[in-house]
Design a protein around this motif. Structure first.
Motif, mmCIF file in Angstrom:
data_model
loop_
_atom_site.group_PDB
_atom_site.id
_atom_site.type_symbol
_atom_site.label_atom_id
_atom_site.label_comp_id
_atom_site.label_asym_id
_atom_site.label_seq_id
_atom_site.Cartn_x
_atom_site.Cartn_y
_atom_site.Cartn_z
ATOM 1 N N GLU A 31 0.844 -1.194 0.000
ATOM 2 C CA GLU A 31 0.000 0.000 0.000
ATOM 3 C C GLU A 31 0.873 1.234 0.000
ATOM 4 N N GLN A 32 0.485 2.236 -0.773
ATOM 5 C CA GLN A 32 1.200 3.510 -0.734
ATOM 6 C C GLN A 32 0.201 4.635 -0.472
ATOM 7 N N ASN A 33 0.647 5.576 0.374
ATOM 8 C CA ASN A 33 -0.225 6.706 0.720
ATOM 9 C C ASN A 33 0.318 8.009 0.148
ATOM 10 N N LEU A 34 1.065 7.880 -0.956
ATOM 11 C CA LEU A 34 1.685 9.056 -1.572
ATOM 12 C C LEU A 34 0.834 9.648 -2.688
ATOM 13 N N GLY A 35 -0.235 8.981 -3.034
ATOM 14 C CA GLY A 35 -1.079 9.472 -4.116
ATOM 15 C C GLY A 35 -0.503 9.202 -5.508
ATOM 16 N N HIS A 36 0.454 8.282 -5.593
ATOM 17 C CA HIS A 36 1.082 7.970 -6.879
ATOM 18 C C HIS A 36 0.184 7.078 -7.723
ATOM 19 N N ASP A 37 0.329 7.253 -9.050
ATOM 20 C CA ASP A 37 -0.446 6.417 -9.972
ATOM 21 C C ASP A 37 0.286 5.141 -10.362
ATOM 22 N N THR A 38 1.598 5.143 -10.222
ATOM 23 C CA THR A 38 2.402 4.031 -10.747
ATOM 24 C C THR A 38 3.014 3.230 -9.612
ATOM 25 N N MET A 39 2.874 1.919 -9.709
ATOM 26 C CA MET A 39 3.431 1.029 -8.694
ATOM 27 C C MET A 39 4.163 -0.138 -9.360
ATOM 28 N N TYR A 40 5.108 -0.702 -8.618
ATOM 29 C CA TYR A 40 5.998 -1.732 -9.165
ATOM 30 C C TYR A 40 6.199 -2.859 -8.156
ATOM 31 N N TRP A 41 6.567 -4.011 -8.689
ATOM 32 C CA TRP A 41 7.125 -5.091 -7.879
ATOM 33 C C TRP A 41 8.514 -5.409 -8.408
ATOM 34 N N TYR A 42 9.466 -5.502 -7.478
ATOM 35 C CA TYR A 42 10.834 -5.887 -7.798
ATOM 36 C C TYR A 42 11.194 -7.131 -6.990
ATOM 37 N N LYS A 43 12.116 -7.912 -7.546
ATOM 38 C CA LYS A 43 12.689 -9.044 -6.831
ATOM 39 C C LYS A 43 14.173 -8.764 -6.615
ATOM 40 N N GLN A 44 14.628 -8.934 -5.380
ATOM 41 C CA GLN A 44 16.058 -8.803 -5.088
ATOM 42 C C GLN A 44 16.585 -10.167 -4.658
ATOM 43 N N ASP A 45 17.514 -10.698 -5.435
ATOM 44 C CA ASP A 45 18.002 -12.045 -5.139
ATOM 45 C C ASP A 45 19.072 -12.019 -4.050
ATOM 46 N N SER A 46 19.625 -13.178 -3.780
ATOM 47 C CA SER A 46 20.590 -13.311 -2.672
ATOM 48 C C SER A 46 21.864 -12.506 -2.915
ATOM 49 N N LYS A 47 22.126 -12.167 -4.172
ATOM 50 C CA LYS A 47 23.292 -11.338 -4.495
ATOM 51 C C LYS A 47 22.924 -9.860 -4.607
ATOM 52 N N LYS A 48 21.738 -9.547 -4.179
ATOM 53 C CA LYS A 48 21.226 -8.164 -4.108
ATOM 54 C C LYS A 48 20.874 -7.574 -5.474
ATOM 55 N N PHE A 49 20.805 -8.409 -6.495
ATOM 56 C CA PHE A 49 20.431 -7.890 -7.796
ATOM 57 C C PHE A 49 18.939 -7.583 -7.812
ATOM 58 N N LEU A 50 18.613 -6.356 -8.229
ATOM 59 C CA LEU A 50 17.225 -5.886 -8.272
ATOM 60 C C LEU A 50 16.679 -5.979 -9.683
ATOM 61 N N LYS A 51 15.539 -6.648 -9.819
ATOM 62 C CA LYS A 51 14.979 -6.779 -11.155
ATOM 63 C C LYS A 51 13.482 -6.519 -11.110
ATOM 64 N N ILE A 52 13.014 -5.743 -12.059
ATOM 65 C CA ILE A 52 11.598 -5.439 -12.088
ATOM 66 C C ILE A 52 10.803 -6.677 -12.487
ATOM 67 N N MET A 53 9.650 -6.819 -11.858
ATOM 68 C CA MET A 53 8.758 -7.927 -12.220
ATOM 69 C C MET A 53 7.519 -7.392 -12.935
ATOM 70 N N PHE A 54 6.866 -6.436 -12.305
ATOM 71 C CA PHE A 54 5.619 -5.891 -12.835
ATOM 72 C C PHE A 54 5.558 -4.396 -12.568
ATOM 73 N N SER A 55 4.758 -3.722 -13.397
ATOM 74 C CA SER A 55 4.458 -2.336 -13.123
ATOM 75 C C SER A 55 3.009 -2.056 -13.503
ATOM 76 N N TYR A 56 2.345 -1.302 -12.654
ATOM 77 C CA TYR A 56 0.964 -0.894 -12.880
ATOM 78 C C TYR A 56 0.890 0.619 -12.907
ATOM 79 N N ASN A 57 0.040 1.123 -13.764
ATOM 80 C CA ASN A 57 -0.266 2.538 -13.753
ATOM 81 C C ASN A 57 -1.779 2.704 -13.654
ATOM 82 N N ASN A 58 -2.207 3.309 -12.573
ATOM 83 C CA ASN A 58 -3.635 3.545 -12.357
ATOM 84 C C ASN A 58 -4.446 2.255 -12.552
ATOM 85 N N LYS A 59 -3.977 1.218 -11.912
ATOM 86 C CA LYS A 59 -4.592 -0.117 -11.902
ATOM 87 C C LYS A 59 -4.414 -0.905 -13.195
#
Lengths: 116, 113
Positions: free
Chosen positions: B24-52
């Motif tokens: 949940e975000q209370n910033l009023g933003h339209d865009t949200m993301y899911w990232y996965k960070q593996d055991s080596k700390k690599f960050l990779k985008i999984m999904f992104s939504y804009n206004n649902k």
């Protein structure tokens, strides 16, 4: 394929020294280059960002140097402090073709340790 | 008054189970993301939504299904959990679609046994 290459993987600096982390990219479609700082158990947080029409940006002790022709950018931390010990990620953003959304590609991170 | 919150903070489960992570975000933003960070700390985008609306859907197994009930919430449901799903999952939001700061949540550490 790693879109953004970051080095070094780890960095140890004496308190008061300068920490330098380097990143390189190939895709000229990238148009926004942020640096994120991550402390253990926390999410990444934006530290400083630059656009490719600027060669340098400074915020306090943190400076981004950007070399568009070489497709490289770096983070300099002046007067490094133990509280700066964290993982630093460079990133590059572009819009995918046909998309209205920017996508961030992260480097693999640099673990910075500042010794007192 | 946390800007981007995630629950749970830790999730330990057996292989084959189904689990959900809420954001949940209370910033009023339209865009949200899911990232996965593996055991080596690599960050990779999984999904992104804009206004649902789903905008970015990276090559992730279809066992992962995001759901955005409204623009302040983006949940991640994972079916038939596998050992390789063990990672830290971060939710993030941003005020603009492009060239914009992303605000990350505190992460959910998922451990699959």
């Amino acid at each position: 394929q790693q879109q953004v290459k970051q080095s070094p993987q780890s960095l140890i600096v004496q308190k008061g020294g300068i920490s330098i982390i380097n990143c390189a990219y190939e895709n000229t479609a990238f148009d926004y280059f942020p640096w994120y700082q991550q402390f253990p158990g926390k999410g990444p947080a934006l530290l400083i960002a630059i656009r490719p029409d600027v060669s340098e940006k400074k915020e306090g002790r943190f400076t981004i140097s950007f070399n568009k022709s070489a497709k490289q950018f770096s983070l300099h931390i002046m007067d490094s402090q133990p509280g700066d010990s964290a993982t630093y990620f460079c990133a590059a953003s572009m819009r995918d073709r046909g998309s209205t959304l920017g996508r961030l590609y992260f480097g693999r991170g640099t673990q910075l340790t500042v010794w007192p | 008054d946390t800007a981007v919150s995630q629950t749970p903070k830790y999730l330990v489960t057996q292989m084959g189970n189904d689990k959900s992570i809420k954001c949940e975000q209370n910033l009023g933003h339209d865009t949200m993301y899911w990232y996965k960070q593996d055991s080596k700390k690599f960050l990779k985008i999984m999904f992104s939504y804009n206004n649902k609306e789903l905008i970015i859907n990276e090559t992730v197994p279809n066992r992962f299904s995001p759901k955005s009930p409204d623009k302040a919430h983006l949940n991640l449901h994972i079916n038939s959990l596998e050992l390789g799903d063990s990672a830290v999952y971060f939710c993030a939001s941003s005020p603009e679609r492009w060239r914009s700061t992303q605000y990350f949540g505190p992460g959910t550490r998922l451990t699959v046994l």
